[in-house]
Enzyme design. Structure first.
Site, PDB file in Angstrom:
ATOM      1  N   TRP A 193       1.999   6.325   6.372  1.00  0.00           N
ATOM      2  CA  TRP A 193       2.271   7.152   5.181  1.00  0.00           C
ATOM      3  C   TRP A 193       2.028   8.572   5.656  1.00  0.00           C
ATOM      4  O   TRP A 193       0.893   8.958   5.934  1.00  0.00           O
ATOM      5  CB  TRP A 193       1.288   6.760   4.083  1.00  0.00           C
ATOM      6  CG  TRP A 193       1.700   7.109   2.689  1.00  0.00           C
ATOM      7  CD1 TRP A 193       2.613   6.448   1.912  1.00  0.00           C
ATOM      8  CD2 TRP A 193       1.192   8.168   1.873  1.00  0.00           C
ATOM      9  NE1 TRP A 193       2.700   7.033   0.678  1.00  0.00           N
ATOM     10  CE2 TRP A 193       1.845   8.097   0.619  1.00  0.00           C
ATOM     11  CE3 TRP A 193       0.257   9.182   2.070  1.00  0.00           C
ATOM     12  CZ2 TRP A 193       1.594   8.972  -0.422  1.00  0.00           C
ATOM     13  CZ3 TRP A 193       0.005  10.064   1.040  1.00  0.00           C
ATOM     14  CH2 TRP A 193       0.665   9.951  -0.197  1.00  0.00           C
TER      15      TRP A 193
ATOM     16  N   GLU B 269       4.701   6.715 -13.688  1.00  0.00           N
ATOM     17  CA  GLU B 269       4.650   6.318 -12.281  1.00  0.00           C
ATOM     18  C   GLU B 269       5.714   5.284 -11.905  1.00  0.00           C
ATOM     19  O   GLU B 269       6.189   5.286 -10.781  1.00  0.00           O
ATOM     20  CB  GLU B 269       3.247   5.885 -11.842  1.00  0.00           C
ATOM     21  CG  GLU B 269       2.736   4.592 -12.381  1.00  0.00           C
ATOM     22  CD  GLU B 269       1.339   4.252 -11.852  1.00  0.00           C
ATOM     23  OE1 GLU B 269       0.988   4.606 -10.714  1.00  0.00           O
ATOM     24  OE2 GLU B 269       0.583   3.603 -12.600  1.00  0.00           O
TER      25      GLU B 269
ATOM     26  N   LYS C 166      -0.677   2.432  -3.031  1.00  0.00           N
ATOM     27  CA  LYS C 166      -1.618   1.636  -3.819  1.00  0.00           C
ATOM     28  C   LYS C 166      -3.028   2.189  -3.728  1.00  0.00           C
ATOM     29  O   LYS C 166      -3.710   2.330  -4.730  1.00  0.00           O
ATOM     30  CB  LYS C 166      -1.572   0.168  -3.361  1.00  0.00           C
ATOM     31  CG  LYS C 166      -2.542  -0.742  -4.107  1.00  0.00           C
ATOM     32  CD  LYS C 166      -2.227  -0.799  -5.599  1.00  0.00           C
ATOM     33  CE  LYS C 166      -3.174  -1.675  -6.369  1.00  0.00           C
ATOM     34  NZ  LYS C 166      -3.097  -1.384  -7.816  1.00  0.00           N
TER      35      LYS C 166
ATOM     36  N   ARG D 226       0.817  -1.215   0.000  1.00  0.00           N
ATOM     37  CA  ARG D 226       0.000   0.000   0.000  1.00  0.00           C
ATOM     38  C   ARG D 226       0.852   1.266   0.000  1.00  0.00           C
ATOM     39  O   ARG D 226       0.344   2.353  -0.265  1.00  0.00           O
ATOM     40  CB  ARG D 226      -0.914   0.009   1.229  1.00  0.00           C
ATOM     41  CG  ARG D 226      -1.901  -1.146   1.243  1.00  0.00           C
ATOM     42  CD  ARG D 226      -2.623  -1.194   2.560  1.00  0.00           C
ATOM     43  NE  ARG D 226      -3.461  -0.021   2.747  1.00  0.00           N
ATOM     44  CZ  ARG D 226      -4.734   0.046   2.405  1.00  0.00           C
ATOM     45  NH1 ARG D 226      -5.320  -0.995   1.866  1.00  0.00           N
ATOM     46  NH2 ARG D 226      -5.432   1.144   2.612  1.00  0.00           N
TER      47      ARG D 226
ATOM     48  N   GLU E 175      -3.311   6.429 -20.445  1.00  0.00           N
ATOM     49  CA  GLU E 175      -2.962   5.340 -19.537  1.00  0.00           C
ATOM     50  C   GLU E 175      -1.503   4.910 -19.750  1.00  0.00           C
ATOM     51  O   GLU E 175      -0.773   4.660 -18.791  1.00  0.00           O
ATOM     52  CB  GLU E 175      -3.940   4.167 -19.748  1.00  0.00           C
ATOM     53  CG  GLU E 175      -3.586   2.864 -19.049  1.00  0.00           C
ATOM     54  CD  GLU E 175      -3.483   2.972 -17.535  1.00  0.00           C
ATOM     55  OE1 GLU E 175      -3.881   3.991 -16.955  1.00  0.00           O
ATOM     56  OE2 GLU E 175      -2.952   2.022 -16.935  1.00  0.00           O
TER      57      GLU E 175
ATOM     58  N   HIS F  62      -1.504  22.208 -32.409  1.00  0.00           N
ATOM     59  CA  HIS F  62      -1.943  23.404 -31.670  1.00  0.00           C
ATOM     60  C   HIS F  62      -0.976  23.788 -30.550  1.00  0.00           C
ATOM     61  O   HIS F  62      -1.345  24.510 -29.639  1.00  0.00           O
ATOM     62  CB  HIS F  62      -3.348  23.172 -31.109  1.00  0.00           C
ATOM     63  CG  HIS F  62      -4.375  22.956 -32.179  1.00  0.00           C
ATOM     64  ND1 HIS F  62      -4.773  23.949 -33.040  1.00  0.00           N
ATOM     65  CD2 HIS F  62      -5.040  21.837 -32.561  1.00  0.00           C
ATOM     66  CE1 HIS F  62      -5.664  23.466 -33.898  1.00  0.00           C
ATOM     67  NE2 HIS F  62      -5.841  22.177 -33.630  1.00  0.00           N
TER      68      HIS F  62
ATOM     69  N   ASN G  51      -5.416   5.340  10.859  1.00  0.00           N
ATOM     70  CA  ASN G  51      -5.388   5.702   9.439  1.00  0.00           C
ATOM     71  C   ASN G  51      -6.350   6.855   9.252  1.00  0.00           C
ATOM     72  O   ASN G  51      -7.450   6.829   9.828  1.00  0.00           O
ATOM     73  CB  ASN G  51      -5.862   4.548   8.552  1.00  0.00           C
ATOM     74  CG  ASN G  51      -4.901   3.385   8.545  1.00  0.00           C
ATOM     75  OD1 ASN G  51      -3.820   3.448   9.125  1.00  0.00           O
ATOM     76  ND2 ASN G  51      -5.305   2.296   7.891  1.00  0.00           N
ATOM     77  N   GLY G  52      -5.990   7.835   8.446  1.00  0.00           N
ATOM     78  CA  GLY G  52      -6.901   8.954   8.208  1.00  0.00           C
ATOM     79  C   GLY G  52      -6.314  10.246   8.724  1.00  0.00           C
ATOM     80  O   GLY G  52      -5.106  10.337   8.993  1.00  0.00           O
TER      81      GLY G  52
HETATM   82  C1  AGP Z   1      -2.673   3.316 -11.467  1.00  0.00           C
HETATM   83  O1  AGP Z   1      -1.550   2.728 -12.000  1.00  0.00           O
HETATM   84  C2  AGP Z   1      -2.448   4.247 -10.386  1.00  0.00           C
HETATM   85  N1  AGP Z   1      -1.527   3.818  -9.426  1.00  0.00           N
HETATM   86  C3  AGP Z   1      -3.592   5.093  -9.880  1.00  0.00           C
HETATM   87  O2  AGP Z   1      -3.783   6.073 -10.845  1.00  0.00           O
HETATM   88  C4  AGP Z   1      -4.955   4.425  -9.560  1.00  0.00           C
HETATM   89  O3  AGP Z   1      -5.538   3.943 -10.735  1.00  0.00           O
HETATM   90  C5  AGP Z   1      -5.862   5.456  -8.857  1.00  0.00           C
HETATM   91  O4  AGP Z   1      -5.258   5.864  -7.664  1.00  0.00           O
HETATM   92  C6  AGP Z   1      -7.255   4.948  -8.597  1.00  0.00           C
HETATM   93  O5  AGP Z   1      -7.244   3.838  -7.766  1.00  0.00           O
HETATM   94  P1  AGP Z   1      -8.532   2.934  -7.571  1.00  0.00           P
HETATM   95  O6  AGP Z   1      -8.800   2.272  -8.875  1.00  0.00           O
HETATM   96  O7  AGP Z   1      -8.163   1.977  -6.483  1.00  0.00           O
HETATM   97  O8  AGP Z   1      -9.655   3.847  -7.177  1.00  0.00           O
END
Ligand code: AGP
Length: 607
Positions: free
Chosen positions: A73, A489, A602, A27, A482, A505, A99-100
């Protein structure tokens, strides 16, 4: 993002907690720690280190049967040893992991300072430990003390609390951040993610927002913040420890790229109907009349899920002829959107926990919008909040870079587009074409994977580039976005996606020999236009990597990645997979840590 693990039972808590933290490493985190109740004292070991290093620091010989642990985190305060969780009160009686983020942390800090308590860390979590300890002086029950404090808290939390003088129980609570109980045999587990539990049990209970639970070795009870008891249902999760094993792969991204043929087979299993040329999506609660009544469709997601939503909107609009569009959930939630009562809203999320997507769903529901979820993680917050929807059945996705979930999201939108289309004007013949293309898709994906060596060779040849363009048109525009996201990333190469016609453009000014362009050329009615795009780039000295299933003039590309044909509107799926491999092999050539990209997590459970 942060992770919580807790244990109460007959075994030794420490190894179970450390193993749980290891399962949550994917995560993303910057520090880790645990607290054990040994005798009537707390033993807290925490530091800004990886879980492996924490394991060494903890060592053997801890016999405590209860404890809690955390991967942090950083939000409030730097990632330091002191800010790592668990946090305790001044007397070292209460340990809290959280968490939060608390929104009234400053107010609570001032209150503690005025009472003569000086927190040692910069975190909001430590404040909870002091406040709960103070409440414990006046109450017999840890649960009541936690409840009293949580009633005064604004913000999001999933917490676990341990009182050294009650070494037979833990109290957990959630509001805006997930908590799952795992029911064992004479032992109980708690975690923020089922990944930490499945090694021990498949029987879980999901807490709802505003709920608390007191757990002991053989039992648990749940109640609301208002102290009313709640009744919970036990769910058996369809995920085992085996699903999280790396096997022969060196990282999860590579493993998950290769799982895609199987993942797609699972997604379509029992859902395609050749006879009526349609799809059956059992998770949709809406009957045919309601599904026919929607006059538009709006898809919401973040990151890759948003790009797939764009592709999904194209599929729905093309096949069902319903106006459809996609928007980042993170924008939608903040712009006071007008909610159309005649629209179908769709929240898309692999994790089902993305804060911005969840907030968009809550905003929609508050305004009376009709929303379904397209989600991978069963029992996740977005899935439960939507109540109705389509599960991806991709299996657990560990890699931060999403791959198999992206593919299965597209497949699920294809099935939804087919279903909605066949309720309207999509012909049987066209519907049958889509059904057989979806059936044939796993084999086409296998063909892309079989070409991995050739794709890796192209990626290595271009791994010198510090920046790249990804160019696509219409169906291939979300694919370009994508592909660029995947590359940036995991490799940290600056990648920008542009619609082919937009190049002239402005962005054409950036084309030179140091800016390779990955151009997506589908064999469709726009082929001639795309060949013209290749010419424009070549004429300005830009290296071209063409990803294509068409015949293109050999002198217009410096490298060609060939992909198979499946179906005009489903071909973007195989292009996307080729780009996953391309990004993966550039990152590998650059020696990046594939599964732990810097600064990323994650599942993004903060705003
Ligand atoms: C994808 O490779 C990313 N790490 C990220 O953009 C991800 O798709 C986004 O954070 C959304 O996550 P989710 O699908 O768990 O909502």
């Amino acid at each position: 993002m942060c992770g919580i693990v807790g244990y109460v039972g007959g075994g030794q808590a420490a190894p179970i907690l450390l193993e749980g933290l290891h399962r949550l490493e994917y995560r993303g985190y910057d520090s880790a720690g645990l607290a054990l109740a040994e005798g009537d004292k707390l033993q807290v070991i925490k530091a800004a280190v990886r879980v492996g290093e924490l394991r060494e620091r903890v060592g053997d010989g801890h016999t405590a049967p209860v404890g809690l642990a955390h991967t942090r985190w950083a939000t409030h305060g730097e990632p330091t040893d002191i800010n790592a969780h668990p946090h305790t009160d001044a007397g070292g009686r209460v340990a809290v992991v959280h968490n939060g983020m608390l929104e009234n942390a400053e107010e609570l800090r001032e209150e503690l300072l005025a009472a003569g308590v000086t927190p040692g860390s910069e975190t909001d979590t430590e404040l909870l430990a002091h406040l709960i300890a103070a409440e414990l002086d006046g109450t017999e029950s840890l649960e009541d003390a936690v409840r009293a404090v949580l009633r005064r808290v604004d913000g999001a939390y999933g917490i676990a609390v341990l009182d050294a003088t009650r070494p037979t129980e833990l109290v957990v609570a959630r509001d805006g951040s997930p908590i799952v109980l795992g029911i064992g045999d004479g032992e109980m587990f708690v975690a923020s993610d089922v990944a930490a539990l499945v090694r021990h049990t498949q029987r879980v209970v999901y807490l709802d927002d505003g709920e608390l639970a007191t757990i002991s070795a053989g039992d648990y009870r749940t109640s609301t913040l208002g102290a009313n008891r709640t009744a919970k249902t036990t769910t058996t999760v369809d995920v085992t420890d085996e699903d999280y094993r790396l096997g022969d792969y060196t990282n999860y991204m590579h493993k998950e790229i290769h799982e895609q043929p199987t993942a797609v087979r699972r997604a379509v299993l029992g859902r395609l109907d050749d006879r009526f040329a349609t799809a059956h999506l059992g998770g949709l609660q809406q009957d045919a009349r309601e599904l026919r009544s929607f006059r538009s469709v709006k898809l919401l997601g973040c990151g890759s899920a948003y790009y797939v939503a764009q592709l999904g909107a194209n599929l729905i609009e093309e096949w069902a002829r319903i106006p459809a569009d996609a928007e980042p959930a993170s924008e939608f939630r903040y712009r006071n959107p007008v909610i159309d009562p005649d629209a179908l809203y769709i929240a898309v999320s692999q994790s089902g926990e993305t804060k911005d997507t969840l907030a968009a769903v809550q905003e929609l529901k508050r305004k009376g919008g009709r929303v379904i979820g397209v989600v991978n993680a069963p029992g996740s917050t977005i899935a439960r909040e939507c109540g109705s929807g389509i599960y991806l059945h991709a299996g657990p996705e560990v890699s931060v870079a999403s791959t198999k979930a992206v593919t299965n999201m597209t497949v699920c939108f294809a099935m939804l587009g087919l279903l909605l289309g066949r309720m309207r004007d999509l012909s049987v013949a066209r519907g049958r074409g889509i059904v057989s293309a979806l059936d044939a898709l796993p084999k086409a994906i296998e063909d892309v994977l079989a070409a991995e060596e050739a794709i890796a060779e192209v990626a290595e040849r271009f791994s010198w580039a510090a920046r790249m363009f990804f160019i696509g048109r219409v169906w291939y525009w979300p694919v370009a976005r994508e592909g660029a996201l995947k590359l940036k990333e995991i490799s940290y190469v600056h990648a920008e996606a542009y619609q082919a016609a937009e190049l002239k453009h402005g962005p054409l000014a950036l084309i030179d020999s140091g800016m390779p362009s990955v151009v997506l050329v589908g064999d469709d009615e726009l082929l001639a236009k795309n060949v013209a795009t290749l010419e424009q780039i070549k004429a300005r000295g830009g290296p071209v990597i063409a990803v294509t299933n068409a015949e293109i003039p050999a002198d217009l590309a410096d490298a060609v990645i060939r992909v198979p044909r499946v179906h005009p509107e489903l071909d973007p799926i195989v292009f996307t997979i080729a780009l996953q491999l391309f990004g993966y092999h550039i990152a590998t050539a650059l020696g990046r840590e594939i599964d732990k990209p810097r600064n990323l997590a994650k599942s993004v459970t903060v705003e």
